[in-house]
Scaffold this motif. Structure first.
Motif, PDB file in Angstrom:
ATOM      1  N   THR A  61       0.837  -1.209   0.000  1.00 37.94           N
ATOM      2  CA  THR A  61       0.000   0.000   0.000  1.00 37.94           C
ATOM      3  C   THR A  61       0.865   1.250   0.000  1.00 37.94           C
ATOM      4  OG1 THR A  61      -1.789  -1.152   1.145  1.00 37.94           O
ATOM      5  CG2 THR A  61      -1.779   1.261   1.273  1.00 37.94           C
ATOM      6  N   ASN A  64       2.816   1.582  -3.401  1.00 34.79           N
ATOM      7  CA  ASN A  64       1.882   1.911  -4.480  1.00 34.79           C
ATOM      8  C   ASN A  64       1.349   3.334  -4.347  1.00 34.79           C
ATOM      9  OD1 ASN A  64       1.893  -0.353  -6.197  1.00 34.79           O
ATOM     10  ND2 ASN A  64       0.598  -1.483  -4.774  1.00 34.79           N
ATOM     11  N   THR A  65       1.107   3.776  -3.131  1.00 37.70           N
ATOM     12  CA  THR A  65       0.616   5.140  -2.906  1.00 37.70           C
ATOM     13  C   THR A  65       1.687   6.159  -3.284  1.00 37.70           C
ATOM     14  OG1 THR A  65      -0.854   4.413  -1.140  1.00 37.70           O
ATOM     15  CG2 THR A  65      -0.269   6.751  -1.172  1.00 37.70           C
ATOM     16  N   ASN A  68       2.033   6.008  -7.247  1.00 37.99           N
ATOM     17  CA  ASN A  68       0.846   5.906  -8.102  1.00 37.99           C
ATOM     18  C   ASN A  68       0.835   4.553  -8.821  1.00 37.99           C
ATOM     19  OD1 ASN A  68      -1.599   6.824  -9.158  1.00 37.99           O
ATOM     20  ND2 ASN A  68      -0.603   7.575 -11.019  1.00 37.99           N
ATOM     21  N   ASN A  69       0.947   3.497  -8.018  1.00 38.27           N
ATOM     22  CA  ASN A  69       0.929   2.111  -8.497  1.00 38.27           C
ATOM     23  C   ASN A  69       2.094   1.774  -9.423  1.00 38.27           C
ATOM     24  OD1 ASN A  69      -1.448   1.288  -7.061  1.00 38.27           O
ATOM     25  ND2 ASN A  69      -2.597   2.546  -8.503  1.00 38.27           N
ATOM     26  N   VAL A 119       4.862  -5.703  -5.651  1.00 35.39           N
ATOM     27  CA  VAL A 119       4.848  -4.380  -6.270  1.00 35.39           C
ATOM     28  C   VAL A 119       5.938  -4.332  -7.343  1.00 35.39           C
ATOM     29  CG1 VAL A 119       5.201  -1.911  -5.856  1.00 35.39           C
ATOM     30  CG2 VAL A 119       4.036  -3.312  -4.139  1.00 35.39           C
ATOM     31  N   GLN A 122       5.683   0.131 -13.405  1.00 38.54           N
ATOM     32  CA  GLN A 122       4.978   0.006 -14.681  1.00 38.54           C
ATOM     33  C   GLN A 122       5.938   0.090 -15.848  1.00 38.54           C
ATOM     34  OE1 GLN A 122       1.808   2.904 -14.988  1.00 38.54           O
ATOM     35  NE2 GLN A 122       1.173   2.560 -12.873  1.00 38.54           N
TER      36      GLN A 122
END
Length: 140
Positions: A61, A64-65, A68-69, A119, A122
């Motif tokens: 969490t 990712n926070t 922004n993922n 995690v 991207q």
């Protein structure tokens, strides 16, 4: 027998003094090593024995926070992208160039082994002289 009791007493004393804690960090993976590129603030957990899942969830969490993922191009409040923060950190540790590496999130419970938090960035991370850049895939 006295030595054995002394050892057990010492272990119990050390265990009683240990406050449960959880570390969260991002790493870049190489073939034979990992490089920490970011460490989030410690997460409070209730137990070093029973709360690995709590640590993993909290770290996922948190990471990712903050990103922004897993978006390395996410603009943070400080005006820098997540990737630029990582490239600056790396440059500060004399790693000026990075090409085509994913960034992965890991967690550590009470000094144990680092474990994957599920995690992943991207995009691939590319740094050129400490500057975050878009990665260009190699032509084959």
């Amino acid at each position: 027998m006295k030595v054995l009791l002394l050892v057990f007493a010492l272990v119990a004393a050390v265990s009683a003094q240990t406050e449960p804690w959880c570390r969260c960090a991002a790493f870049v993976t190489y073939e034979h090593s990992e490089i920490m590129v970011f460490e989030a603030p410690e997460v409070t957990i209730d137990s070093c024995v029973d709360d690995a899942k709590q640590c993993k969830r909290a770290c996922a969490t948190e990471l990712n926070t903050l990103s922004n993922n897993g978006d390395l191009w996410f603009m943070q409040e400080n005006g820098l992208t997540v990737g630029q923060d990582i490239c600056s950190y790396l440059a500060g540790h004399f790693f000026f160039w990075m090409r085509n590496h994913r960034v992965y999130g890991y967690y550590e419970v009470c000094g144990g082994a680092w474990e994957y938090a599920g995690v992943e960035s991207q995009q691939m991370l590319c740094c050129d002289g400490g500057k975050h850049e878009h990665c260009i895939a190699k032509e084959e």
